[in-house]
Design an enzyme around this catalytic site. Sequence first.
Site, PDB file in Angstrom:
ATOM      1  N   ASP A   1       0.639  -1.253   0.066  1.00 15.64           N
ATOM      2  CA  ASP A   1       0.172   0.090  -0.003  1.00 15.64           C
ATOM      3  C   ASP A   1       0.904   1.305   0.008  1.00 15.64           C
ATOM      4  O   ASP A   1       2.052   1.240   0.756  1.00 15.64           O
ATOM      5  CB  ASP A   1      -0.777  -0.165   1.240  1.00 15.64           C
ATOM      6  CG  ASP A   1      -1.886   1.022   1.208  1.00 15.64           C
ATOM      7  OD1 ASP A   1      -3.098   0.852   0.531  1.00 15.64           O
ATOM      8  OD2 ASP A   1      -2.013   1.949   1.675  1.00 15.64           O
TER       9      ASP A   1
ATOM     10  N   MET B   1       5.260   9.835  -4.349  1.00 15.83           N
ATOM     11  CA  MET B   1       4.870   8.564  -3.331  1.00 15.83           C
ATOM     12  C   MET B   1       5.722   9.378  -1.999  1.00 15.83           C
ATOM     13  O   MET B   1       6.700   9.591  -1.970  1.00 15.83           O
ATOM     14  CB  MET B   1       5.448   7.386  -3.518  1.00 15.83           C
ATOM     15  CG  MET B   1       5.195   6.457  -2.632  1.00 15.83           C
ATOM     16  SD  MET B   1       5.272   4.636  -3.025  1.00 15.83           S
ATOM     17  CE  MET B   1       6.966   4.477  -3.877  1.00 15.83           C
TER      18      MET B   1
ATOM     19  N   HIS C   1      -4.756   4.526   6.762  1.00 16.07           N
ATOM     20  CA  HIS C   1      -4.081   5.385   5.884  1.00 16.07           C
ATOM     21  C   HIS C   1      -2.586   5.219   6.029  1.00 16.07           C
ATOM     22  O   HIS C   1      -1.889   6.080   5.529  1.00 16.07           O
ATOM     23  CB  HIS C   1      -4.342   6.676   5.214  1.00 16.07           C
ATOM     24  CG  HIS C   1      -5.823   6.690   4.292  1.00 16.07           C
ATOM     25  ND1 HIS C   1      -5.812   6.341   3.185  1.00 16.07           N
ATOM     26  CD2 HIS C   1      -6.912   7.158   4.907  1.00 16.07           C
ATOM     27  CE1 HIS C   1      -7.128   6.358   2.997  1.00 16.07           C
ATOM     28  NE2 HIS C   1      -7.790   6.494   3.817  1.00 16.07           N
TER      29      HIS C   1
ATOM     30  N   ASP D   1      -2.682  -0.615   6.285  1.00 13.61           N
ATOM     31  CA  ASP D   1      -3.337  -0.844   5.305  1.00 13.61           C
ATOM     32  C   ASP D   1      -3.095  -2.250   4.696  1.00 13.61           C
ATOM     33  O   ASP D   1      -3.851  -3.111   4.158  1.00 13.61           O
ATOM     34  CB  ASP D   1      -3.749   0.215   4.426  1.00 13.61           C
ATOM     35  CG  ASP D   1      -4.304   1.534   5.036  1.00 13.61           C
ATOM     36  OD1 ASP D   1      -4.765   1.126   6.243  1.00 13.61           O
ATOM     37  OD2 ASP D   1      -4.266   2.539   4.368  1.00 13.61           O
TER      38      ASP D   1
END
Length: 176
Positions: A7, A22, A149, A154
């Site tokens: 994730d 990212m 999150h 996750d």
Amino acid sequence: MSWFSVDVESDGPAPGPDLYSMTVIGACLVKDPNQGFLGYLRPISENWIPEAQAISGFTREEALEFPDPRTTMAAFSAWVKETNEPGTHPVFTSDNNGYDWMFTCWYLWQFTGDNPFGFSSKNINCLWQGMQRDTFASPRHLAITKHDHNPLHDARGHAEALAQMIDNFELKVKNL
């Protein structure tokens, strides 16, 4: 062959120096979600969407202090290779692999010159939707770890959901 649940969080919808970054990557083994990786990445672009950045729980200023993406992605790649079943090919899984795979694949190639997962991934949501014959079904209720999150949390929840599909719904997988 080991299956990895991955994730990511980012500050926008697509990776690249002229696009977005990212900021966090989390992963764990599906067969043992306690074996995990969590890495932070400094943004590579001046572009960012405040609402996207906010989802991760970090401010832009905090993200700018994160480690260089080369360091984080090299550590992630090494962790995948070290954790994977020797002599086999690792399998990338995600609940939204259009997003998570896009960022992970691009960052691995950009910052390490290699992707230990190769050229493909598996989508846990689509797998569940096919099993349920419902394109709107979600396997999140199968997870134990709360979706918050934090990419490692996750990823663990997604791994738990996939494990439930395997154990309780007789899903056949090769070399979990």
